[in-house]
Design an enzyme around this catalytic site. Structure first.
Site, PDB file in Angstrom:
ATOM      1  N   ASP A 190       0.786  -1.282   0.025  1.00  0.00           N
ATOM      2  CA  ASP A 190      -0.041   0.052  -0.126  1.00  0.00           C
ATOM      3  C   ASP A 190       0.963   1.300  -0.041  1.00  0.00           C
ATOM      4  O   ASP A 190       0.636   2.083  -0.796  1.00  0.00           O
ATOM      5  CB  ASP A 190      -0.907  -0.067   1.146  1.00  0.00           C
ATOM      6  CG  ASP A 190      -1.988  -1.074   1.306  1.00  0.00           C
ATOM      7  OD1 ASP A 190      -2.159  -1.627  -0.023  1.00  0.00           O
ATOM      8  OD2 ASP A 190      -2.760  -1.219   2.103  1.00  0.00           O
ATOM      9  N   ASP A 191       1.974   1.208   0.650  1.00  0.00           N
ATOM     10  CA  ASP A 191       2.986   2.428   1.012  1.00  0.00           C
ATOM     11  C   ASP A 191       3.387   2.543  -0.518  1.00  0.00           C
ATOM     12  O   ASP A 191       3.487   3.834  -0.868  1.00  0.00           O
ATOM     13  CB  ASP A 191       3.964   2.123   1.831  1.00  0.00           C
ATOM     14  CG  ASP A 191       3.287   2.278   3.379  1.00  0.00           C
ATOM     15  OD1 ASP A 191       2.224   2.677   3.466  1.00  0.00           O
ATOM     16  OD2 ASP A 191       4.011   1.599   4.307  1.00  0.00           O
ATOM     17  N   ASP A 215     -25.276 -17.796 -15.875  1.00  0.00           N
ATOM     18  CA  ASP A 215     -24.354 -17.295 -14.708  1.00  0.00           C
ATOM     19  C   ASP A 215     -25.471 -17.207 -13.534  1.00  0.00           C
ATOM     20  O   ASP A 215     -26.571 -16.942 -13.701  1.00  0.00           O
ATOM     21  CB  ASP A 215     -23.743 -16.087 -14.987  1.00  0.00           C
ATOM     22  CG  ASP A 215     -24.268 -15.184 -15.731  1.00  0.00           C
ATOM     23  OD1 ASP A 215     -25.565 -15.092 -15.787  1.00  0.00           O
ATOM     24  OD2 ASP A 215     -23.633 -14.245 -16.809  1.00  0.00           O
ATOM     25  N   LYS A 222     -27.801 -15.237 -10.805  1.00  0.00           N
ATOM     26  CA  LYS A 222     -28.681 -13.923 -11.087  1.00  0.00           C
ATOM     27  C   LYS A 222     -28.106 -13.028  -9.642  1.00  0.00           C
ATOM     28  O   LYS A 222     -28.372 -13.407  -8.585  1.00  0.00           O
ATOM     29  CB  LYS A 222     -29.844 -14.383 -11.059  1.00  0.00           C
ATOM     30  CG  LYS A 222     -30.966 -12.856 -11.028  1.00  0.00           C
ATOM     31  CD  LYS A 222     -32.157 -13.249 -11.148  1.00  0.00           C
ATOM     32  CE  LYS A 222     -33.184 -12.106 -11.452  1.00  0.00           C
ATOM     33  NZ  LYS A 222     -33.221 -11.162 -10.158  1.00  0.00           N
ATOM     34  N   ARG A 263     -30.436   1.885 -13.850  1.00  0.00           N
ATOM     35  CA  ARG A 263     -31.584   1.276 -14.719  1.00  0.00           C
ATOM     36  C   ARG A 263     -32.709   2.127 -14.828  1.00  0.00           C
ATOM     37  O   ARG A 263     -33.344   2.353 -15.882  1.00  0.00           O
ATOM     38  CB  ARG A 263     -31.881  -0.120 -14.398  1.00  0.00           C
ATOM     39  CG  ARG A 263     -32.715  -0.940 -15.150  1.00  0.00           C
ATOM     40  CD  ARG A 263     -33.563  -2.223 -14.857  1.00  0.00           C
ATOM     41  NE  ARG A 263     -34.345  -3.005 -15.496  1.00  0.00           N
ATOM     42  CZ  ARG A 263     -35.468  -2.517 -15.434  1.00  0.00           C
ATOM     43  NH1 ARG A 263     -36.165  -1.914 -14.588  1.00  0.00           N
ATOM     44  NH2 ARG A 263     -36.558  -3.144 -16.293  1.00  0.00           N
ATOM     45  N   GLU A 290     -24.090  -5.253 -12.702  1.00  0.00           N
ATOM     46  CA  GLU A 290     -24.655  -4.995 -11.528  1.00  0.00           C
ATOM     47  C   GLU A 290     -23.669  -4.581 -10.518  1.00  0.00           C
ATOM     48  O   GLU A 290     -22.680  -4.930 -10.449  1.00  0.00           O
ATOM     49  CB  GLU A 290     -25.240  -6.552 -10.913  1.00  0.00           C
ATOM     50  CG  GLU A 290     -26.577  -6.467 -10.065  1.00  0.00           C
ATOM     51  CD  GLU A 290     -27.676  -6.536 -10.945  1.00  0.00           C
ATOM     52  OE1 GLU A 290     -28.941  -6.566 -10.264  1.00  0.00           O
ATOM     53  OE2 GLU A 290     -27.698  -6.573 -12.168  1.00  0.00           O
ATOM     54  N   LYS A 347     -28.987 -17.331 -21.127  1.00  0.00           N
ATOM     55  CA  LYS A 347     -28.941 -16.585 -22.085  1.00  0.00           C
ATOM     56  C   LYS A 347     -28.593 -17.493 -23.332  1.00  0.00           C
ATOM     57  O   LYS A 347     -27.767 -18.257 -23.271  1.00  0.00           O
ATOM     58  CB  LYS A 347     -28.020 -15.166 -22.134  1.00  0.00           C
ATOM     59  CG  LYS A 347     -28.184 -14.445 -20.930  1.00  0.00           C
ATOM     60  CD  LYS A 347     -27.236 -13.219 -21.164  1.00  0.00           C
ATOM     61  CE  LYS A 347     -27.330 -12.154 -19.746  1.00  0.00           C
ATOM     62  NZ  LYS A 347     -26.436 -12.779 -18.899  1.00  0.00           N
ATOM     63  N   CYS A 361     -54.390   0.898  19.534  1.00  0.00           N
ATOM     64  CA  CYS A 361     -54.495   1.740  20.576  1.00  0.00           C
ATOM     65  C   CYS A 361     -54.965   3.221  20.167  1.00  0.00           C
ATOM     66  O   CYS A 361     -54.488   3.814  19.080  1.00  0.00           O
ATOM     67  CB  CYS A 361     -53.044   2.059  21.423  1.00  0.00           C
ATOM     68  SG  CYS A 361     -52.846   3.834  22.697  1.00  0.00           S
ATOM     69  N   CYS A 415     -50.968   8.775  23.682  1.00  0.00           N
ATOM     70  CA  CYS A 415     -49.847   7.466  23.868  1.00  0.00           C
ATOM     71  C   CYS A 415     -48.651   8.039  23.421  1.00  0.00           C
ATOM     72  O   CYS A 415     -48.245   8.620  22.259  1.00  0.00           O
ATOM     73  CB  CYS A 415     -50.533   6.488  22.977  1.00  0.00           C
ATOM     74  SG  CYS A 415     -49.212   4.804  23.241  1.00  0.00           S
TER      75      CYS A 415
END
EC number: 6.5.1.2
Length: 722
Positions: A78-79, A158, A160, A181, A219, A338, A474, A479
């Site tokens: 990361d550095d 694949d 969903k 969408r 997605e 598909k 009620c 209340c």
């Protein structure tokens, strides 16, 4: 994960590793594409060549980003990454004219957006029809063969994904725009938020040539382990837990402060295309080729994608996904098949609402067993007593569940659930937890049927149940529980929509006794708020300003909705505001006048009259007037039907139409019609689409004219021509 790595949302910092073996890469046959150049083999320009070094840094950083976030195979620390990133950022500040349009610095969220504009998709984003059995799947294949007898029977399958559908647009390989969408016809523009998603390439990977335009669809999801970490952190801070990964992803993507989006661990998985202008790029001819091409371009794809040679292989695949559902890193709610041949897909085309070449196998809600440790009664803003099951914590589809709804007394009796039972719990629609029923063979000895209380558990007043209703209620408007829920609703999005005043503060204001009625909100001062825990001068002033803004800008429709009149929601409130000048006029309307309005029946009219006849409500309204919250609105004659071929006709739409419901409503209103929300004797015409449901039966029983969509459009044309 350390607290320092978590943002205000409780999400892992942008560079947290996935920590999952499932990378979303699908085992597919290779597709022909240009061989990518290894960025690590490129010579490193010296620091006295800033333009060349900036281009090199962009390439290197995006390559390491791909290794880290998409493949989960980092090769630098990361550095080291941060040092390269800081160098690029400094060079871009010094030489802004050479900044690349796909620089990784663009992933850093900027300031607040002014809003989310909408834009039409060039090609409609359809949903999928569902099948639930092998027989329905075989019927789908048969329909496909009847429509196109020579159609090949190989399918790309694949899982969903249970996320937010998104379209990302690239021109010559560079990310240009991203749309949700929406309703399929148009979506919200979320380009800046999508740039912050680390699995979205800002420039397509590879040597090119790239398509002139490529609309990549897929997605946005949050992995289950990331979602669990978010909620664990939020719980440690005493914050409200997020309901489920899908809603969390959708909310994060629609943030107006893009910096907040950046802190959420969103991932985009690509699986199809909208418009594709390939230009000099090699086009794809099969869905399995497209899956590989998307991977070559740098996208994640849904895990465990597979090419199935025939319908029987599809069934076997679906069963394997069903069995392994819990092992997927993200939430899934089915599998998709598909037609593999893209030319056949184009020939098969679409119905009014879905493709004819693809289908979704929907899985039932995930169910688990746990113990029912208690049943508590909650009191809502209308006084309804709602039973809630307390459960031993259990994970349902990646979400930890400790409570679930039991709906009402009749539901408890019908299911015969008892405290101490082992119960079956599922998430209805994979979202709302509910108790399905008890496991009777595991019922402990001595478990007693639950006795529903007939007094309010908060104020002790007797509860009542109206004939024909399932709810105990009620009736005490004083209340504390009713008061709290009512005031929270008053400021909520469904009420006045007071910005920046969350439920936590409202609960403190009410429970402390500072606020006992909505009009008191508009008399709060900074000094009133400062004694509250974690309240400072700036926040206190913001809250006071928020109520002052609502006082001056609230519409009559907002105020009517905020009052929480039973059976009067936002739509009915807008209709009432269109027919009455102010609250005085509405309060003076008798039952007969109310019944003359569109979509108001005896029950709604009675509820409105009861509200305004209540002395306590009259006192509250007088307080709102005194506080300066008294909006007025001129009546809108158009609401009663403008000029046109259907002038004055009352119309209702039901079922699925070939056009968005909003567009059909606009056509009707432009022709002078009034669009209602339910079937009643006032209705003149019911327009039905596919799967119309019970509204059709009720309309037929009342003798109301029924038209299909074509007849409705023809009626407009005939009247116009005449």
């Amino acid at each position: 994960m350390s607290p320092e790595q978590l943002s205000l949302f409780g999400a892992p910092a942008a560079k947290d590793r996935a920590g999952s073996k499932a990378t979303g890469q699908a085992p597919v046959p290779p597709a022909a594409s240009a061989a990518p150049v290894d960025p690590l083999s490129l010579p490193e320009p010296s620091r006295d060549m800033p333009r060349e070094r900036m281009a090199w840094l962009v390439t290197i950083l995006e390559h390491h980003n791909y290794l880290y976030h998409t493949l989960d195979k980092p090769i630098i620390s990361d550095d080291q990454y941060d040092a390269l990133f800081r160098e690029l950022k400094a060079l871009e500040e010094e030489h802004p004219q050479w900044r690349s349009p796909h620089s990784p610095t663009l992933r850093v969220g900027g300031g607040l957006l002014g809003g989310l504009p909408k834009q039409r998709h060039r090609q409609r984003m359809y949903g999928l029809d569902n099948v639930f059995s092998a027989e329905e799947w075989q019927e789908f294949v048969a329909r496909m063969q009847r429509a196109l007898p020579e159609v090949p029977l190989a399918f790309w399958c694949d899982p969903k994904l249970d996320g937010l559908a998104l379209e990302i647009i690239y021109e010559n390989g560079i990310l240009q725009q991203a749309l949700t969408r929406g309703d399929g016809e148009e979506g919200e523009v979320v380009t800046e938020a999508v740039r912050t998603i680390r699995t979205v390439p800002l420039r397509l990977r590879g040597a090119g040539p790239f398509p002139e335009r490529l609309e990549v669809r897929g997605e946005v999801v949050i992995y289950k382990k990331d979602f669990a970490a978010i909620n664990e952190h939020r719980e440690s801070l005493g914050q409200k837990l997020l309901a489920n990964p899908r809603n969390a992803a959708a909310g994060a993507l629609r943030q107006l402060d893009v910096a907040n989006t950046q802190q959420m661990p969103l991932r985009f998985l690509a699986y199809s295309l909208g418009e594709a202008r390939w230009g000099r790029a090699l086009p794809c001819h099969f869905q399995h080729e497209l899956a590989t091409r998307l991977r070559d371009y740098g996208f994640l794809t849904p895990p465990d994608g597979r090419l199935c040679a025939d319908p029987a292989a599809v069934e076997a695949y679906v069963e394997s996904v069903r069995q392994g559902r819990a092992d997927f890193p993200m939430e899934i709610d089915g599998a998709v098949a598909k037609q593999d041949d893209l030319e056949a897909q184009e020939a098969l085309g679409f119905t009014a609402r879905a493709p004819r070449f693809a289908i979704a196998f929907k899985f039932p809600a995930m169910q688990v067993h746990t113990r029912l440790t208690g049943i508590e009664i909650q009191v809502g803003r209308t006084g309804v007593l709602t039973p809630v099951a307390r459960l031993e914590p259990v994970a349902v589809g990646g979400v930890m569940v400790t409570r679930a709804t039991l709906h009402n007394e009749d539901e408890i009796l019908a299911k015969d659930v008892r405290v101490g039972d082992t119960v079956i719990v599922q998430r209805a629609g994979d979202v709302i937890p509910e108790v399905v029923g008890p496991v009777l063979e595991e019922r402990p000895a001595g478990a007693r049927p639950f006795e529903f209380p007939h007094i309010c558990p908060v104020c002790g007043e007797p509860a009542h149940r109206e004939p024909g209703e399932a709810a105990w209620r009620c009736g005490n408007i004083s209340c504390p529980a009713v008061r709290l829920r009512s005031i929270c609703h008053f400021v909520s999005k469904a009420g006045l929509d007071v910005q920046g005043v969350g439920q936590k503060w409202m609960e403190q204001l009410v429970s402390s006794g500072h606020v006992t009625s909505p009009e008191q909100l508009f008399r709060l001062t900074v000094q009133d708020l400062l004694p509250f825990d974690r309240m400072g001068d700036v926040l206190a002033q913001k809250i006071v300003d928020a109520f002052d803004d609502a006082r001056h800008n609230a519409t009559l429709a907002r105020l009517i909705s905020a009052l929480g009149i039973r059976h009067v929601g936002e739509q009915t409130a807008r209709m009432l505001a269109a027919h009455f000048h102010d609250m005085d006029a509405l309060a003076a309307a008798d039952t007969q006048r109310l019944l003359e309005l569109p979509d108001v029946g005896p029950e709604v009219a009675s509820s409105i009259r009861s509200f305004f006849e209540s002395p306590a409500n009259q006192h509250m309204l007088a307080g709102l007037r005194e506080a300066g919250l008294w909006p007025v609105a001129a009546p809108e004659p158009a609401a009663a039907g403008g000029e046109g071929p259907l002038q004055g006709k009352k119309i209702l739409f039901t079922g699925t139409l070939s056009m968005p419901r909003g567009k059909a409503k606009q056509l009707a209103e432009a022709a002078g019609a009034v669009v209602l929300g339910s079937v009643s004797k006032k209705l003149d015409i019911l327009v039905v689409g596919e799967d119309p449901g019970s509204k059709l039966e009720k309309a037929q029983s009342l003798g109301i004219a029924v038209l299909d969509e074509a007849a409705f459009l023809g009626l407009l044309a005939d009247r116009t021509d005449a």
